[in-house]
Design a protein around this motif. Sequence first.
Motif, PDB file in Angstrom:
ATOM      1  N   LYS A   9       6.016  23.109  22.100  1.00  0.00           N
ATOM      2  CA  LYS A   9       6.000  23.674  20.763  1.00  0.00           C
ATOM      3  C   LYS A   9       4.683  24.388  20.521  1.00  0.00           C
ATOM      4  N   ARG A  10       4.737  25.506  19.839  1.00  0.00           N
ATOM      5  CA  ARG A  10       3.525  26.235  19.488  1.00  0.00           C
ATOM      6  C   ARG A  10       3.253  26.027  18.004  1.00  0.00           C
ATOM      7  N   ALA A  11       2.829  24.834  17.643  1.00  0.00           N
ATOM      8  CA  ALA A  11       2.614  24.531  16.225  1.00  0.00           C
ATOM      9  C   ALA A  11       1.485  25.368  15.682  1.00  0.00           C
ATOM     10  N   GLY A  12       1.761  25.960  14.509  1.00  0.00           N
ATOM     11  CA  GLY A  12       0.700  26.668  13.810  1.00  0.00           C
ATOM     12  C   GLY A  12       0.267  27.961  14.454  1.00  0.00           C
ATOM     13  N   VAL A 133      11.559  29.298  13.876  1.00  0.00           N
ATOM     14  CA  VAL A 133      10.269  29.696  13.328  1.00  0.00           C
ATOM     15  C   VAL A 133      10.261  29.441  11.818  1.00  0.00           C
ATOM     16  N   ALA A 134       9.056  29.420  11.272  1.00  0.00           N
ATOM     17  CA  ALA A 134       8.914  29.134   9.845  1.00  0.00           C
ATOM     18  C   ALA A 134       7.885  30.052   9.204  1.00  0.00           C
ATOM     19  N   ALA A 135       8.030  30.257   7.907  1.00  0.00           N
ATOM     20  CA  ALA A 135       6.986  30.836   7.067  1.00  0.00           C
ATOM     21  C   ALA A 135       6.497  29.678   6.200  1.00  0.00           C
ATOM     22  N   PRO A 136       5.458  28.957   6.644  1.00  0.00           N
ATOM     23  CA  PRO A 136       5.045  27.729   5.959  1.00  0.00           C
ATOM     24  C   PRO A 136       4.840  27.872   4.462  1.00  0.00           C
ATOM     25  N   TYR A 137       4.353  29.028   4.000  1.00  0.00           N
ATOM     26  CA  TYR A 137       4.091  29.161   2.568  1.00  0.00           C
ATOM     27  C   TYR A 137       5.381  29.241   1.754  1.00  0.00           C
ATOM     28  N   THR A 168       3.422  23.130   7.944  1.00  0.00           N
ATOM     29  CA  THR A 168       2.246  23.138   7.062  1.00  0.00           C
ATOM     30  C   THR A 168       1.054  23.822   7.737  1.00  0.00           C
ATOM     31  N   ALA A 169       1.324  24.642   8.745  1.00  0.00           N
ATOM     32  CA  ALA A 169       0.248  25.313   9.476  1.00  0.00           C
ATOM     33  C   ALA A 169      -0.540  26.235   8.549  1.00  0.00           C
ATOM     34  N   ARG A 170      -1.827  26.330   8.800  1.00  0.00           N
ATOM     35  CA  ARG A 170      -2.714  27.136   7.967  1.00  0.00           C
ATOM     36  C   ARG A 170      -3.177  28.362   8.726  1.00  0.00           C
ATOM     37  N   GLY A 174      -7.398  29.491   5.456  1.00  0.00           N
ATOM     38  CA  GLY A 174      -7.144  28.171   4.913  1.00  0.00           C
ATOM     39  C   GLY A 174      -5.863  28.060   4.121  1.00  0.00           C
ATOM     40  N   GLY A 175      -5.186  29.174   3.892  1.00  0.00           N
ATOM     41  CA  GLY A 175      -3.919  29.128   3.175  1.00  0.00           C
ATOM     42  C   GLY A 175      -2.772  28.841   4.117  1.00  0.00           C
ATOM     43  N   LEU A 176      -1.605  28.533   3.545  1.00  0.00           N
ATOM     44  CA  LEU A 176      -0.429  28.313   4.373  1.00  0.00           C
ATOM     45  C   LEU A 176      -0.115  29.573   5.172  1.00  0.00           C
ATOM     46  N   ALA A 177       0.190  29.383   6.436  1.00  0.00           N
ATOM     47  CA  ALA A 177       0.386  30.515   7.340  1.00  0.00           C
ATOM     48  C   ALA A 177       1.669  31.257   7.020  1.00  0.00           C
ATOM     49  N   GLY A 178       1.723  32.474   7.518  1.00  0.00           N
ATOM     50  CA  GLY A 178       2.918  33.291   7.324  1.00  0.00           C
ATOM     51  C   GLY A 178       3.921  33.152   8.439  1.00  0.00           C
TER      52      GLY A 178
END
Length: 634
Positions: A9-12, A133-137, A168-170, A174-178
């Motif tokens: 997994k490629r977290a964050g 994949v995710a858009a954490p924000y 919840t990757a940043r 420091g903000g939630l990642a895209g």
Amino acid sequence: MRQGRPGRKRAGRERVSRPGSSRRGRNGEVLNLPRGDRRPRTGGRSAGRPSSRASGTSRKHVGPRRLPLVVLAVVLVGLLLGGRAAYLSVVQFEDFQALASENVSAEDLGRRGDILGSDGRELATSIQASKIVAAPYQVENPAKAAGRISGVLGDSGPGMQEIENSLTARDGDGGLAGYSVVAEEVAPEKVLEVEDLGIAGISTEPDAVREYPHGALASQLIGYLGDYRNAFGGVEAGYNDALSSGQDVDLTLDVAVQQQLQESLDDAVSDYDAKGGVGLVMKVDSGEIVGLANSPSYDNNDFAQAPAKEQRNRILTDPYEPGSTFKAFTMAAALEEGSVSPEDSFSVPDSLKVSGVTINDSHEHATERMSPAEILQESSNVGTTKVALELGGKKLSQYIQRFGFGETTGIDLAGEAAGSVPPYSEWSGVSIGNIPFGQGISVTPLQLAAGYATLANGGFEVEPHVAEQSETSGKGGKGDRVISGETSDIVRGMLQSVVDDGSGGYAQIPGYSVAGKTGTSEKIDPETGAYDDSYITSFVGFAPADDPEYLTLIAVDEPQDSMWGEKVAAPAFQEIMSFTLSYFNVAPDRPDYEAPRLSGSPERFDEDGLPGYPDAATGDYPAPNGRKQGGGGG
């Protein structure tokens, strides 16, 4: 099909920063985003607007008639801002995905070429899958979402905590990642289930899984493709550019020969409780590698579980002292220079002093008269040293270089070692008494095999290679001449006598002439720098001896119970060479030859595993007292 294995997994992973005052559009252009109209401020108050407190006047209140208008204005502004926020959320995530696809398409999504055996069988191939994949924000409840995704992926995917970390990757601010990768190599049915969850901020992208259909077959030669398309070793790394651009790489390796080679090598390692072993099958004229094995091996589908020492392609990375297999090069050099002739006779005791150091043969014997061929048959260290003294150290050093020792062979695989050969200027007085029989230098098994190909093919150097001769590899064919065809013929005959009448009897094959040489070399303790009680035992040879086509090398590291090349390595050589000649329909050159060593001859070894030598009159194999000597025995 494997799905989303833990550890992959490629977290964050962040492709682009979260939007601020600008972002990139779908075509890469910079777009200025509105930040809202602001009036200039002075002293904390609006310019030109007196403070009610400073003037002492009362504030003006909105009258009843104006209130509905104010409320309506507030509602309209709220709707506009909400719509704008929704628009930006959707468009921004689409832009993130578009940008991610642009970054991925050429590499992650582009078809990687297959690695194919000479018979067209797939040795490495890519299978279509997907990644989540995710858009954490955009993910509202990461913990809950992680639990639902984990429930779908099960044991084939990352754990729930890992998934939540991805959600919840940043980013760098420091903000939630895209953008964040949640799971890779997900099977199509699992992808549909994740999509049906309908979790905001979660989507899927195409992906590819690298598969190795034959598991542990030729794993060190093939290499491995890891995360982010990083190639580790073997063909995956050596031909990474071609494979990445979608080209298939056709190998000279034959799957059937490879399977037999690995089986024979594994049996030798297992039978003698050895530390490991290596094996090679190669065409003597072209340097095409038909089989290349390391034991123990590992499954590239579980690369992360393999110890680092097993991932090395030890046949080209691990030099060792070649021992008695090196004697053939000393003999070839002396014959080529005319320092000795096949008819010469040497007085050979069982020991000889050179610069105050005693050189021993592997067994005690009375002083004998030996021809050059008999010196190789008996694998005599003393006889080989006497031949080298006739040649001279300087000439021997030159021929060692001409045979390619001390430099890489140029194989089309990464990580090849050059071995260690001291220049003649650094030879000591005793060097002429140990280098001729393979002590005081180190070579890789691949270098040794390439040198024997030169002895066998008429005297031409070869460049070993694993890919078919093409624009992709640029390999193949004979190189420069090293020795004459006449010298090659003589040495081939001598090496055939080693198998027919000498220390290589267990390499005999019914119906074929076989040439080769045994080797037993002491290992050096890396801590003390002295020889210890462990050995590498080997056999290298070719067939048919008169017109060689294939060469095979077997080397076994630290065998127990016996240290002799004929007993440990020659049987494995015999097994794989027999298979290779039959498999490629090489016509027998001695149809009536029954291979007497394999058909009821007296036992070649005594109860201690020490070799006996045939009595000239009776043909029996007595078991003389053996003694440890400074390496190089057969």
